[in-house]
Motif scaffolding. Structure first.
Motif, PDB file in Angstrom:
ATOM      1  N   VAL A  57     141.645 -53.365  39.513  1.00  0.00           N
ATOM      2  CA  VAL A  57     140.893 -52.293  38.852  1.00  0.00           C
ATOM      3  C   VAL A  57     139.551 -52.890  38.413  1.00  0.00           C
ATOM      4  O   VAL A  57     139.532 -54.046  37.970  1.00  0.00           O
ATOM      5  CB  VAL A  57     141.652 -51.754  37.603  1.00  0.00           C
ATOM      6  CG1 VAL A  57     140.766 -50.806  36.804  1.00  0.00           C
ATOM      7  CG2 VAL A  57     142.946 -51.036  37.986  1.00  0.00           C
ATOM      8  N   PRO A  58     138.446 -52.172  38.479  1.00  0.00           N
ATOM      9  CA  PRO A  58     138.274 -50.782  38.907  1.00  0.00           C
ATOM     10  C   PRO A  58     137.946 -50.605  40.382  1.00  0.00           C
ATOM     11  O   PRO A  58     137.462 -49.540  40.770  1.00  0.00           O
ATOM     12  CB  PRO A  58     137.109 -50.309  38.015  1.00  0.00           C
ATOM     13  CG  PRO A  58     136.300 -51.548  37.803  1.00  0.00           C
ATOM     14  CD  PRO A  58     137.275 -52.689  37.774  1.00  0.00           C
ATOM     15  N   ASP A 145     130.375 -42.254  30.199  1.00  0.00           N
ATOM     16  CA  ASP A 145     130.036 -41.454  31.370  1.00  0.00           C
ATOM     17  C   ASP A 145     131.101 -41.601  32.457  1.00  0.00           C
ATOM     18  O   ASP A 145     131.891 -42.545  32.469  1.00  0.00           O
ATOM     19  CB  ASP A 145     128.674 -41.889  31.932  1.00  0.00           C
ATOM     20  CG  ASP A 145     127.526 -41.572  30.987  1.00  0.00           C
ATOM     21  OD1 ASP A 145     127.681 -40.638  30.167  1.00  0.00           O
ATOM     22  OD2 ASP A 145     126.498 -42.268  31.059  1.00  0.00           O
ATOM     23  N   SER A 146     131.066 -40.660  33.394  1.00  0.00           N
ATOM     24  CA  SER A 146     131.970 -40.706  34.540  1.00  0.00           C
ATOM     25  C   SER A 146     131.584 -41.858  35.466  1.00  0.00           C
ATOM     26  O   SER A 146     130.420 -42.260  35.543  1.00  0.00           O
ATOM     27  CB  SER A 146     131.921 -39.384  35.306  1.00  0.00           C
ATOM     28  OG  SER A 146     132.284 -38.307  34.470  1.00  0.00           O
ATOM     29  N   PHE A 147     132.589 -42.384  36.189  1.00  0.00           N
ATOM     30  CA  PHE A 147     132.310 -43.458  37.144  1.00  0.00           C
ATOM     31  C   PHE A 147     133.364 -43.439  38.249  1.00  0.00           C
ATOM     32  O   PHE A 147     134.480 -42.950  38.050  1.00  0.00           O
ATOM     33  CB  PHE A 147     132.284 -44.832  36.462  1.00  0.00           C
ATOM     34  CG  PHE A 147     133.518 -45.194  35.687  1.00  0.00           C
ATOM     35  CD1 PHE A 147     134.685 -45.613  36.326  1.00  0.00           C
ATOM     36  CD2 PHE A 147     133.523 -45.139  34.298  1.00  0.00           C
ATOM     37  CE1 PHE A 147     135.817 -45.969  35.622  1.00  0.00           C
ATOM     38  CE2 PHE A 147     134.659 -45.498  33.573  1.00  0.00           C
ATOM     39  CZ  PHE A 147     135.806 -45.912  34.232  1.00  0.00           C
ATOM     40  N   PRO A 148     133.017 -43.970  39.436  1.00  0.00           N
ATOM     41  CA  PRO A 148     134.006 -44.075  40.510  1.00  0.00           C
ATOM     42  C   PRO A 148     134.916 -45.266  40.262  1.00  0.00           C
ATOM     43  O   PRO A 148     134.505 -46.275  39.678  1.00  0.00           O
ATOM     44  CB  PRO A 148     133.139 -44.288  41.752  1.00  0.00           C
ATOM     45  CG  PRO A 148     131.937 -45.013  41.229  1.00  0.00           C
ATOM     46  CD  PRO A 148     131.693 -44.468  39.847  1.00  0.00           C
ATOM     47  N   PRO A 248     139.681 -50.760  51.119  1.00  0.00           N
ATOM     48  CA  PRO A 248     138.622 -51.688  50.755  1.00  0.00           C
ATOM     49  C   PRO A 248     137.249 -51.034  50.933  1.00  0.00           C
ATOM     50  O   PRO A 248     137.046 -50.228  51.829  1.00  0.00           O
ATOM     51  CB  PRO A 248     138.826 -52.854  51.731  1.00  0.00           C
ATOM     52  CG  PRO A 248     140.290 -52.801  52.066  1.00  0.00           C
ATOM     53  CD  PRO A 248     140.632 -51.341  52.087  1.00  0.00           C
ATOM     54  N   ASP A 249     136.318 -51.378  50.052  1.00  0.00           N
ATOM     55  CA  ASP A 249     134.982 -50.775  49.981  1.00  0.00           C
ATOM     56  C   ASP A 249     135.063 -49.301  49.642  1.00  0.00           C
ATOM     57  O   ASP A 249     134.163 -48.521  49.927  1.00  0.00           O
ATOM     58  CB  ASP A 249     134.190 -50.982  51.270  1.00  0.00           C
ATOM     59  CG  ASP A 249     132.679 -50.855  51.054  1.00  0.00           C
ATOM     60  OD1 ASP A 249     132.190 -51.279  49.982  1.00  0.00           O
ATOM     61  OD2 ASP A 249     131.992 -50.317  51.942  1.00  0.00           O
ATOM     62  N   GLY A 250     136.153 -48.905  48.992  1.00  0.00           N
ATOM     63  CA  GLY A 250     136.367 -47.499  48.681  1.00  0.00           C
ATOM     64  C   GLY A 250     135.410 -46.933  47.650  1.00  0.00           C
ATOM     65  O   GLY A 250     135.246 -45.713  47.564  1.00  0.00           O
ATOM     66  N   LEU A 251     134.767 -47.797  46.821  1.00  0.00           N
ATOM     67  CA  LEU A 251     133.753 -47.274  45.913  1.00  0.00           C
ATOM     68  C   LEU A 251     132.620 -46.617  46.686  1.00  0.00           C
ATOM     69  O   LEU A 251     131.948 -45.714  46.169  1.00  0.00           O
ATOM     70  CB  LEU A 251     133.190 -48.395  45.024  1.00  0.00           C
ATOM     71  CG  LEU A 251     134.144 -49.028  44.011  1.00  0.00           C
ATOM     72  CD1 LEU A 251     133.408 -50.089  43.204  1.00  0.00           C
ATOM     73  CD2 LEU A 251     134.755 -47.987  43.082  1.00  0.00           C
ATOM     74  N   ASN A 252     132.428 -47.055  47.930  1.00  0.00           N
ATOM     75  CA  ASN A 252     131.403 -46.461  48.783  1.00  0.00           C
ATOM     76  C   ASN A 252     131.954 -45.383  49.712  1.00  0.00           C
ATOM     77  O   ASN A 252     131.355 -44.328  49.870  1.00  0.00           O
ATOM     78  CB  ASN A 252     130.722 -47.561  49.614  1.00  0.00           C
ATOM     79  CG  ASN A 252     129.847 -48.460  48.771  1.00  0.00           C
ATOM     80  OD1 ASN A 252     128.955 -47.998  48.077  1.00  0.00           O
ATOM     81  ND2 ASN A 252     130.113 -49.756  48.809  1.00  0.00           N
ATOM     82  N   SER A 253     133.123 -45.646  50.316  1.00  0.00           N
ATOM     83  CA  SER A 253     133.601 -44.747  51.363  1.00  0.00           C
ATOM     84  C   SER A 253     134.507 -43.626  50.848  1.00  0.00           C
ATOM     85  O   SER A 253     134.547 -42.543  51.435  1.00  0.00           O
ATOM     86  CB  SER A 253     134.357 -45.548  52.433  1.00  0.00           C
ATOM     87  OG  SER A 253     135.509 -46.163  51.876  1.00  0.00           O
ATOM     88  N   HIS A 254     135.275 -43.880  49.767  1.00  0.00           N
ATOM     89  CA  HIS A 254     136.205 -42.879  49.231  1.00  0.00           C
ATOM     90  C   HIS A 254     136.153 -42.898  47.707  1.00  0.00           C
ATOM     91  O   HIS A 254     137.157 -43.158  47.037  1.00  0.00           O
ATOM     92  CB  HIS A 254     137.636 -43.154  49.701  1.00  0.00           C
ATOM     93  CG  HIS A 254     137.866 -42.951  51.155  1.00  0.00           C
ATOM     94  ND1 HIS A 254     137.460 -43.873  52.102  1.00  0.00           N
ATOM     95  CD2 HIS A 254     138.441 -41.935  51.843  1.00  0.00           C
ATOM     96  CE1 HIS A 254     137.791 -43.438  53.309  1.00  0.00           C
ATOM     97  NE2 HIS A 254     138.379 -42.270  53.179  1.00  0.00           N
ATOM     98  N   ARG A 256     136.518 -42.062  43.982  1.00  0.00           N
ATOM     99  CA  ARG A 256     137.326 -41.152  43.169  1.00  0.00           C
ATOM    100  C   ARG A 256     136.741 -41.208  41.763  1.00  0.00           C
ATOM    101  O   ARG A 256     136.795 -42.235  41.087  1.00  0.00           O
ATOM    102  CB  ARG A 256     138.784 -41.590  43.174  1.00  0.00           C
ATOM    103  CG  ARG A 256     139.781 -40.533  42.699  1.00  0.00           C
ATOM    104  CD  ARG A 256     139.736 -40.283  41.207  1.00  0.00           C
ATOM    105  NE  ARG A 256     140.904 -39.564  40.719  1.00  0.00           N
ATOM    106  CZ  ARG A 256     141.036 -39.158  39.476  1.00  0.00           C
ATOM    107  NH1 ARG A 256     140.068 -39.375  38.576  1.00  0.00           N
ATOM    108  NH2 ARG A 256     142.130 -38.518  39.094  1.00  0.00           N
ATOM    109  N   LEU A 257     136.157 -40.105  41.293  1.00  0.00           N
ATOM    110  CA  LEU A 257     135.430 -40.088  40.037  1.00  0.00           C
ATOM    111  C   LEU A 257     136.402 -39.988  38.862  1.00  0.00           C
ATOM    112  O   LEU A 257     137.272 -39.118  38.826  1.00  0.00           O
ATOM    113  CB  LEU A 257     134.456 -38.914  40.017  1.00  0.00           C
ATOM    114  CG  LEU A 257     133.241 -39.050  39.093  1.00  0.00           C
ATOM    115  CD1 LEU A 257     132.389 -40.247  39.518  1.00  0.00           C
ATOM    116  CD2 LEU A 257     132.415 -37.775  39.106  1.00  0.00           C
ATOM    117  N   VAL A 258     136.251 -40.907  37.909  1.00  0.00           N
ATOM    118  CA  VAL A 258     136.973 -40.869  36.646  1.00  0.00           C
ATOM    119  C   VAL A 258     136.066 -40.191  35.626  1.00  0.00           C
ATOM    120  O   VAL A 258     134.958 -40.660  35.363  1.00  0.00           O
ATOM    121  CB  VAL A 258     137.341 -42.285  36.173  1.00  0.00           C
ATOM    122  CG1 VAL A 258     137.991 -42.256  34.792  1.00  0.00           C
ATOM    123  CG2 VAL A 258     138.264 -42.955  37.186  1.00  0.00           C
TER     124      VAL A 258
END
Length: 276
Positions: A57-58, A145-148, A248-254, A256-258
């Motif tokens: 995480v994260p 604030d919201s974040f991926p 992997p690299d999901g902050l860019n490709s997939h 998910r906003l918290v």
């Protein structure tokens, strides 16, 4: 997931949970890692330098060159594995123990620098009453604030249990494999699953379902509603089966906003049985 009660004093040996013939040790001082899983006296997780099962995480796996976008703004994470950032920020830092009753324990860790946003990660570890299973639940919430984000686990299961038996055998049926580039980052193409050895991410849209069998000794199932699993079996000592909420690299490709009203929560269940 409410784990905001007063802290519990940890011992040097970690928090121990027991039920049936199973003992689980959680090490809050080292990233809230599951440092040991002993089933009827048999250790199932690798010990030593790379050991147990740690929290990712994260983000999970590698983030390309440590860079990702949120709302059109670019952020830079510390590069920790070759040219990439790997496995999040909480796996090597102390967590707080909130409660432990001998079979269930709860922990938390606040997200701070180098992660750009304030937040909190929680983990609940619950051993089944009969000692036949373990449920791990992660929560990621923002305090600003919201974040991926992504969440997952990286267990080091022993390839061989060291009792004269055979090496572990994996059984799973993914819908696809994420094609991996030379930089170990998915290319964005989905391909038919290929034979191992693997350091690869697989898609399981109906949920992660992987069985590890040490023939004649133990069968252990890893299940989760998460839709991705990384399998890493390139080391002789251990096999990793890693349920996670994105590739992997999901902050860019997939991403998910918290958000303040929509935290990220994910669980994995490990269940086991001895052969008849």
């Amino acid at each position: 997931m409410d784990v905001t009660a007063h802290d519990v004093q940890d011992t040097d040996s970690g928090v121990r949970l027991r039920a049936g013939g199973t003992e689980v040790t959680v090490d809050p001082a080292h990233g809230c890692r599951i440092s040991s899983l002993r089933i009827d006296g048999t250790e199932v997780l690798r010990q030593g330098e790379r050991y147990g099962a740690f929290v990712m995480v994260p983000w999970c796996g590698r983030t390309r060159q440590g860079r990702f976008l949120n709302g059109g703004e670019r952020y830079q994470l510390p590069v920790t594995a070759g040219q990439h950032a790997i496995h999040g920020t909480v796996r090597g830092v102390p967590w707080h123990t909130v409660r432990s009753d001998g079979r269930t324990a709860s922990f938390y860790r606040d997200l701070t620098d180098p992660w750009p946003w304030p937040g909190r990660v929680t983990q609940v570890v619950e051993l089944a009453e009969d000692g036949g299973g373990l449920t791990l639940t992660l929560g990621v919430e923002t305090t600003g604030d919201s974040f991926p984000a992504q969440a997952g686990w990286h267990p080091w299961f022993l390839r061989n249990l060291g009792q004269g038996g055979q090496d572990v055998v994996l059984d799973f049926a993914p819908a696809w494999q994420e094609e991996r580039g030379e930089d170990h980052i998915p290319t964005g193409r989905r391909v038919e699953p290929r034979p191992g050895p693997w350091d690869d991410c697989f898609g399981m849209p109906d949920g992660v379902d992987v069985t590890l069998t040490w023939p004649g000794e133990l069968e252990l199932k890893v299940a989760s509603r998460a839709e991705w699993v990384v399998v890493y079996d390139e080391q002789p000592e251990a096999v990793c089966v890693e349920p996670q909420t994105g590739p992997p690299d999901g902050l860019n490709s997939h991403p998910r906003l918290v958000t303040p009203i929509d935290p990220l929560e994910v669980s994995t269940v490990w269940s086991w049985r001895r052969p008849a």
